[in-house]
Design a protein around this motif. Structure first.
Motif, mmCIF file in Angstrom:
data_model
loop_
_atom_site.group_PDB
_atom_site.id
_atom_site.type_symbol
_atom_site.label_atom_id
_atom_site.label_comp_id
_atom_site.label_asym_id
_atom_site.label_seq_id
_atom_site.Cartn_x
_atom_site.Cartn_y
_atom_site.Cartn_z
ATOM 1 N N GLU A 6 0.843 -1.129 -0.089
ATOM 2 C CA GLU A 6 -0.135 -0.009 -0.135
ATOM 3 C C GLU A 6 0.865 1.050 0.002
ATOM 4 O OE1 GLU A 6 -2.058 -3.265 2.712
ATOM 5 O OE2 GLU A 6 0.010 -2.245 2.283
ATOM 6 N N CYS A 22 -2.714 0.248 -4.034
ATOM 7 C CA CYS A 22 -2.427 -1.152 -3.542
ATOM 8 C C CYS A 22 -1.765 -1.744 -4.664
ATOM 9 C CB CYS A 22 -3.606 -1.813 -2.735
ATOM 10 S SG CYS A 22 -3.168 -3.519 -2.327
ATOM 11 N N CYS A 95 -5.057 -3.011 2.096
ATOM 12 C CA CYS A 95 -5.851 -3.709 0.931
ATOM 13 C C CYS A 95 -5.786 -5.126 1.383
ATOM 14 C CB CYS A 95 -5.601 -3.195 -0.331
ATOM 15 S SG CYS A 95 -3.809 -3.815 -0.559
#
Length: 114
Positions: A6, A22, A95
């Motif tokens: 990320e 991400c 994520c």
């Protein structure tokens, strides 16, 4: 093993915007529903938004109308455009898939403060 990285966080004033990215290694990313999560200090990690491999999206009520999730399958990347940021959006953002079955990355810190 899929690795998630990320980026894009930072310090922003209330009302400002940030775009998180991400990146994922491995082709398995392309078939998964991906999501953005966040964890504020002292709180549990929560789901912010998801996007299917076909582009259908879902948002938590707290970010609906302000955040937009998108993905580029060719680049194995999922994005989170965050507008009209509020202090309560301050958190580490991660994520993962909607099933959280990938190894968690290090996250990216978002701080909303004047």
């Amino acid at each position: 093993q899929v690795q998630l990285v990320e980026s894009g966080g930072g310090l922003v004033q209330p009302g400002g915007s940030l775009r998180l990215s991400c990146g994922a290694s491995g082709n398995i990313f392309r078939i998964k529903t991906m999501g953005w999560y966040r964890q504020a200090p002292g709180k549990q990690r929560e789901l912010v938004a998801t996007i299917t491999n076909g582009g259908s999206t879902m948002y938590a009520d707290s970010v609906k109308g302000r955040f937009t999730i998108s993905r580029d399958n060719a680049k194995n990347t999922v994005y989170l455009q965050m507008n009209s940021l509020k202090p309560e959006d301050t958190a580490v953002y991660y994520c993962n898939s909607d099933k959280q079955d990938l190894y968690w990355g290090q996250g990216t810190q978002v701080t909303v403060s004047s």
